[in-house]
Design a protein around this motif. Structure first.
Motif, short mmCIF file in Angstrom:
data_model
loop_
_atom_site.label_atom_id
_atom_site.label_comp_id
_atom_site.label_asym_id
_atom_site.label_seq_id
_atom_site.Cartn_x
_atom_site.Cartn_y
_atom_site.Cartn_z
N LEU A 155 -9.16 -11.73 -19.29
CA LEU A 155 -8.05 -12.64 -19.59
C LEU A 155 -7.33 -12.24 -20.86
O LEU A 155 -6.09 -12.32 -20.95
N ASN A 156 -8.07 -11.82 -21.89
CA ASN A 156 -7.43 -11.38 -23.14
C ASN A 156 -6.53 -10.18 -22.89
O ASN A 156 -5.41 -10.10 -23.39
N CYS A 157 -7.05 -9.20 -22.13
CA CYS A 157 -6.23 -8.02 -21.82
C CYS A 157 -5.02 -8.41 -20.99
O CYS A 157 -3.91 -7.85 -21.16
N THR A 158 -5.19 -9.37 -20.08
CA THR A 158 -4.07 -9.82 -19.26
C THR A 158 -3.00 -10.49 -20.12
O THR A 158 -1.78 -10.21 -19.96
N THR A 174 -0.09 -10.63 -33.43
CA THR A 174 -0.96 -11.71 -33.94
C THR A 174 -2.19 -11.89 -33.05
O THR A 174 -3.30 -12.14 -33.54
N PHE A 175 -1.98 -11.74 -31.75
CA PHE A 175 -3.10 -11.86 -30.81
C PHE A 175 -4.13 -10.74 -31.06
O PHE A 175 -5.33 -10.97 -31.01
N TYR A 176 -3.63 -9.53 -31.35
CA TYR A 176 -4.52 -8.42 -31.70
C TYR A 176 -5.40 -8.80 -32.89
O TYR A 176 -6.60 -8.58 -32.92
N GLU A 177 -4.75 -9.36 -33.92
CA GLU A 177 -5.49 -9.67 -35.14
C GLU A 177 -6.46 -10.83 -34.93
O GLU A 177 -7.53 -10.88 -35.55
N GLU A 178 -6.10 -11.76 -34.07
CA GLU A 178 -6.95 -12.94 -33.91
C GLU A 178 -8.17 -12.67 -33.04
O GLU A 178 -9.22 -13.26 -33.23
N VAL A 179 -8.03 -11.75 -32.09
CA VAL A 179 -9.16 -11.39 -31.23
C VAL A 179 -9.90 -10.25 -31.95
O VAL A 179 -9.53 -9.09 -31.84
N ASP A 181 -13.39 -9.73 -31.86
CA ASP A 181 -14.65 -9.30 -31.29
C ASP A 181 -14.50 -8.42 -30.06
O ASP A 181 -15.49 -8.08 -29.43
N GLN A 182 -13.26 -8.06 -29.70
CA GLN A 182 -13.04 -7.24 -28.50
C GLN A 182 -11.96 -6.21 -28.79
O GLN A 182 -11.04 -6.46 -29.58
N ASN A 183 -12.09 -5.06 -28.16
CA ASN A 183 -11.10 -4.00 -28.26
C ASN A 183 -10.14 -4.13 -27.08
O ASN A 183 -10.46 -3.76 -25.95
N LEU A 184 -8.95 -4.65 -27.36
CA LEU A 184 -7.98 -4.90 -26.29
C LEU A 184 -7.25 -3.64 -25.86
O LEU A 184 -6.49 -3.67 -24.89
#
Length: 1186
Positions: A155-158, A174-179, A181-184
């Motif tokens: 879902l994050n990648c989507t 901003t989404f990159y910075e907030e997530v 714990d995962q490599n998007l």
């Protein structure tokens, strides 16, 4: 249709962000939606962020206060909003038209779907699609359960893909910075990984039914539950298997224990039968003795009755002799009375124990004297009628005490015959006086003797009982320093008392005679216990003395536990062999865990005494484990005792040197390998080096010391197991070249000899490649061991065996002629194969080769040749990197820790200084920089180091000159000699006359390092030079160069202010003007430096605390860009200011100048911390932070 789809996708993203609490991304999306004029999709976000429960109004007002509102900005925002409103109206009309088109297209698609479907349920689904989709939307999200890791990742990648496609790039960032714990950026290949995933999910959702979705979800859940059940069953199976193995092990152990117990029980039964038989035999002997005594009494009485008539007939002829003899009797009675008065303090114990038998003996002697004066009396030894348990000590006391037998008789019976019993020569009075007694005298003595009260046979036992009852009451009232005088009484009572519980109580009194006995008192008590154990035998020692040891093992006072430790080693000789390696070893094992150092030391000492008494070797590995535990003890005295006493005892007892060496090598490597790496970067040199903790460093140091202690045993075993007879023809201890040639033939095995250079050297090389540069102490231990090996085995072993091994280990070629062919591969395997391995060899092995192998006393010339080749010829190679040169410099630095090599090193360094090669000169400067204290003294620095540095400082090459400047700083840091300081000042003046910016910065920074350690003269010199340099205006227009210069000066000023007690003249003439000069060029100053200089200026010129509070951020080293957020005007700064108490501020503002001086000292320390914290930043980073 496209707008409806876009709105739906946007709503999905909004729901996802709010549910997953990605608030920053949602807030950024709100702004981008508003910027695009999509207010309809931003309604939920507006409601969320305007909810007072989520964002309180007071917090929002605080955020709003950060922004300055003016009419112009409000007008601009109003115009922008009006434009967006017009665009929104236009887009709304377009959206309504699109909705109509989409409805038409949707109706057409539904008709097509209805035609293709054959089931009525599908037709019903198409006809009522809006209701089904509404039910789907209304279905609670919580029915699906929490998101799994893979679902969240999909879902994050989507969402990320959607934000990028939709053009919301700020929201995507901003989404990159907030997530976090995962490599998007990496989306694994899965069924959910498809292009334009969110639209595919949307279409799939529209085209599916709720029943199918629920069925799929239930299948997934059932699959997950089955997996969990399978894992739990597997885990339960493993637990059951482990429990089964554990139970089998316990059953085997219990079976062995049962067999051993049955064997011990059988042995004890046999011993009991033997003791019963012995007791019966002793009773028979006692009865025989008593019968013999009775017969002798009857014989004496009969003889007396026959002699009476004869005495009457001789009365007339012997009257004169009788009168003279009576006078002699009176004199002897007076002597007896005098002896009685002198012996009144002797214990009643001796009287009661020996009075019965002595009375019988005296009676027999009197009768014999009356019978015949010339007949020698027949003594009946007391030992013949004493019980077999009678103590030896009381018998000896009785023999040396003359009046004691008579004291148990009436005064009238004290005749000459009685008094002779205690004479040392053992003669009877009849042997001294040949005249016979008269009839009257003889009858009188017999009647007195026969008329006296008979002494009971159990008088000794009653006395022992009285003594046993009285001793516990007497002991507490005797002074501690005199209680050892009670030991004979206590021992006598313990030995002879028939009741075991009373003996246990007395034994407890013996062990607790002194509350906290010192070493001498423990020795006295221990000697008494040893004497007691000798007298009572093995069985009573095991059942009475050893339990007292076990009871005292957890006593509060360490002196008592120390007494237990001593008793284990000294009492072991007096117990059965099977008790020594069971009960006594268990006591020692528990004492090894004692928290007191002296107890653990005593346990190690007594364990060494105990080992030769062990009958079997079945407890060897347990004892070896205890030895390694003691060797790694945190106390040095325990370690020393273990290495000095216990280690040789184990080797002599167990004769398992090979096993000890294998375990020791594994401990050495394991202690280092268990430590974390210096760096987590895989494949780097630092990832192979280990960060040693204090415990691991101590364990390694002790293990290397143990290896050195074992070297004589290794050498002795190698000589003893030498398969060549020629070893005896040589000097016997050193190995000659001829022996090594025979060994190289490989025809016979010599494992004790091969272990040294095959296993031991290999393990030490592995350890050396794990040690970082700072572990010089451990490297020194290895070096001393290698020197000891060369001394034990001789020069031939050093040249033909040791040197080739270490040369190959650093990557050089070596001659393996003296090695057997079967170990060539193992020796060649030590050669480094990769670039990382080569550098590790230079870091770890080269120092050992220089100091431990070539550093042998007989190889000084070979060391000089090798070092010259390494430094002179190696520096000319262009392929050698700077890192490689620094590693070689570090190896030379370690060699300098051995003072005997200083002369040779300085000779080679001088050759490098006068060389024409630039790299060689730089290497010389680097070596001179690192071989300072504690390796050389002031004399060597003045005669060798400074001339070389002055020569390098006059070189035309700038790199050589700058390298010498750093070395001068190291000399100034370590030496305070006035002559050395004067030479440094002269040379620094020469560097500053050069006028280049690089030279100026190098001089200032090299002297700043020496500020906390150098003399006041050099500090004043540095301050005056900075003042002169800041007075001269800078013509350069390059801001970066000016900033580098200003930063160096500021660091020096702050270091001088914080660590040096500057004089008033230096502050007035140099410090304050220098700060003022630096403040004249604000563009060149870092904000943190500027604020710190202002503080120093105000403090040194009498500033107040109010000025200090304005720049408090400078003390923490916070850059100005961060201070705007945390400072006074920032949000967090206001919060912190409101929480600060006002009383200390008012007190500081009203304080006198002494208090201000104390604060100044603290502030200077804080500024040095700030400087050291920011020292690692280069000028480019500082400029970027601005």
């Amino acid at each position: 249709m496209m707008d409806v789809e876009r709105s739906s996708l946007c709503n999905c993203v909004v729901n996802f962000l709010l549910e997953e609490n990605y608030l920053l991304t949602a807030f950024e999306l709100l702004h981008e939606l508003l910027d695009d004029g999509r207010d309809a999709q931003a309604i939920r976000l507006k409601e969320f962020f305007s909810d007072p429960s989520h964002f309180p109004p007071d917090q929002i007002s605080r955020y709003n206060s950060l922004r300055v509102l003016d009419p112009q900005s409000l007008l601009e925002e109003k115009e922008a909003i009006e434009e967006k409103l017009a665009l929104s109206d236009y887009e709304l009309r377009l959206a309504q038209e699109d909705i109509v088109k989409l409805k038409t297209e949707l109706q057409r698609k539904e008709d097509l779907t209805q035609d293709k479907s054959s089931e009525p349920s599908v037709s019903n689904h198409v006809n009522h699609a809006p209701e089904i989709h509404r039910q789907k939307r209304d279905a609670p999200f919580s029915d699906l359960g929490p998101l799994k890791a893979n679902e969240r990742k999909d879902l994050n990648c989507t969402v990320k893909e959607y934000l990028l496609i939709a053009g919301y790039r700020l929201t995507a960032m901003t989404f990159y910075e907030e997530v976090t714990d995962q490599n998007l950026d990496v989306w694994e290949n899965s069924p959910a990984s498809v292009p334009d995933a969110l639209r595919h999910y949307y279409y799939q959702y529209l085209s599916s039914t709720s029943e199918a979705a629920e069925e799929k979800i239930s299948m997934i859940r059932e699959n997950d539950s089955l997996k969990e059940a399978n894992e739990s069953l597997n885990h339960e199976k493993l637990c059951l298997m482990k429990n089964k193995e554990l139970a089998e092990g316990q059953i085997n152990a219990l079976t062995k224990s049962l067999e051993a117990t049955q064997k011990d029980l059988k042995d004890k039964e046999n011993l009991t039968q033997d003791l019963k038989q012995a007791l019966e035999n002793q009773r028979k002997e006692l009865n025989d003795c008593r019968a013999e005594i009775t017969s002798l009494k009857m014989h004496i009485e009969g003889s007396s009755s026959l002699q009476n008539p004869v005495a009457a007939n001789l009365n007339s002829t012997q009257s004169q002799a009788i009168e003279s003899y009576k006078e002699e009797i009176k004199s002897l009675q007076m002597e007896i009375e005098r002896l009685k008065a002198e012996k009144t303090n002797i214990s009643d114990l001796v009287d009661s124990s020996c009075g019965d038998k002595e009375a019988i003996q005296t009676e027999e002697k009197v009768v014999e004297m009356d019978e015949n004066r010339t007949q020698i009396s027949h003594h009946i030894e007391p030992a013949e009628v004493v019980d077999s348990n009678t103590l030896v000590m009381p018998v000896q006391t009785f023999d040396n005490s003359t009046p004691k037998p008579e004291e148990n008789l009436p005064e009238s019976s004290m005749n000459p015959s009685n008094s002779t019993d205690g004479f040392p020569d053992g003669r009877n009075l009849s042997q001294q006086e040949e005249k016979p007694l008269s009839e009257d005298s003889g009858l009188h003595l017999n009647s007195e003797n026969l008329g006296s009260e008979p002494v009971p046979e159990n008088m000794g036992l009653a006395t022992i009982q009285i003594l046993a009852d009285a001793l516990p009451k007497i002991v507490p009232y005797v002074l501690i320093n005199h209680r050892e005088e009670l030991l004979p009484l206590i021992m006598c009572a313990i030995e002879r008392h028939p009741d075991s519980s009373t003996r246990d109580s007395l034994t407890h009194t013996l062990f607790n005679l002194i509350k906290r006995p010192d070493e001498q008192q423990r020795r006295i008590i221990m000697d008494a216990c040893v004497s007691l154990a000798k007298n009572v035998g093995e069985m009573r020692t095991e059942t009475e003395l050893l339990p007292q040891c076990w009871e005292q093992i957890n006593h509060t006072y360490e002196e008592r536990r120390l007494l237990v430790a001593q008793s284990c080693g000294e009492l072991a000789e007096f117990v059965r062999p099977e008790i020594r390696d069971s009960l006594i070893l268990s006591i020692v094992q528990q004492l090894i865990e004692d928290p007191a150092t002296v107890v653990r030391e005593a346990a190690a000492h007594n364990l060494a005494l105990l080992l030769p008494l062990f009958p079997l070797m079945d407890k060897y590995f347990k004892v070896e484990e205890l030895m390694f535990q003691l060797a790694c003890d945190p106390s040095g005295v325990v370690v020393e005792t273990a290495l000095k006493e216990l280690l040789p005892a184990i080797i002599n007892w167990g004769n398992k040197l090979d096993h000890i060496l294998r375990v020791l090598l594994s401990h050495i490597l394991g202690s280092a390998q268990r430590c974390p790496p210096l760096s987590g970067v895989e494949g780097s040199v630092e990832s192979h080096l280990r960060v040693l903790g204090e415990q691991e460093r101590w364990n390694l140091d002790v293990s290397l010391r143990m290896l050195a202690k074992l070297l004589p045993f290794i050498h002795q075993k190698a000589i003893e197991t030498c398969p060549f007879s020629s070893v005896s023809e040589s000097n016997g201890t050193l190995l000659s070249s001829s022996i090594l040639e025979l060994y190289a033939g490989g025809h016979v095995e010599w494992p004790a000899f091969e272990w040294v250079h095959v296993d031991c050297f290999s393990g030490l090389l592995q350890l050396a490649c794990l040690l970082p540069q700072k572990e010089d102490n451990l490297r020194n231990r290895i070096t001393k061991f290698l020197l000891a090996v060369s001394e034990c085995f001789g020069d031939s072993y050093l040249i033909h065996i040791m040197l080739p091994v270490f040369l190959i280990a650093i990557g050089d070629d070596a001659d393996l002629t003296f090695f057997p062919p079967n170990i060539h591969s193992r020796i060649k395997g030590l050669r480094p194969r990769t670039a990382v391995a080569e550098r590790l060899a230079i870091l770890g092995v080269l120092p050992l080769l220089l100091a431990g192998v070539l550093g042998s006393p007989g190889k000084r010339q070979q060391l000089a040749d090798y070092l010259r080749k390494l430094l002179l010829e190696g520096a000319t190679k262009e392929s050698r990197s700077t890192t490689h040169n620094m590693d070689i410099v570090n190896a030379v630095r370690f060699l300098c820790t051995f003072e005997e090599h200083h002369g040779m090193i300085f000779n080679i360094l001088w050759e490098m200084v006068v060389s024409s090669n630039i790299e060689m000169k730089i290497s010389a400067a680097n070596i001179l920089k690192v071989i300072q204290v504690p390796y050389i003294d002031a004399k060597v620095a003045s005669t060798h180091v400074l001339p070389a540095l002055i020569t390098l400082g006059s070189d035309q090459n700038l790199n050589v000159k700058y390298a010498s400047i750093d070395a001068f700083g190291a000399v100034a840091q370590h030496f305070k000699n006035d002559m050395i300081v004067d030479k440094i000042r002269v040379q620094m003046d020469a560097f500053l006359e050069d006028g280049s910016l690089e030279a100026t910065i190098a001089v200032v920074r090299s002297l700043v390092v020496a500020v906390p350690h150098t003399t006041e003269r050099l500090r004043d010199y540095l301050l005056s030079k900075i003042f002169q340099l800041t007075t001269t205006p800078v013509s350069s227009t390059d801001v970066m160069r000016r900033r580098q210069r200003a930063n160096a000066f500021c660091e020096a000023i702050r270091a001088l202010d914080a660590t040096a007690d500057l004089s008033a003249n230096s502050i007035r003439d140099f410090l304050l003007p220098t700060i003022q000069n630096l403040l004249k060029d604000p563009d060149a100053l870092d904000p943190a430096h500027k604020e710190a200089l202002e503080i120093i200026l105000k403090e040194r010129s009498g500033g107040t605390f109010e000025a200090l509070s304005k720049v408090v951020g400078a003390h923490l080293g916070i850059a100005s860009s961060v201070t705007s957020f945390f400072g006074e005007s920032g949000l967090l700064g206001k919060k912190e200011i409101t929480e600060l108490p006002t009383e200390p501020v008012e007190a500081l503002q009203s304080a006198a100048s002494p208090a201000a001086a104390e604060d100044t000292r603290f502030m200077r320390i804080m500024r040095v911390t700030d400087m050291l914290r920011g020292k690692g930043k280069n000028p480019e980073e500082t400029h970027q932070n601005q």
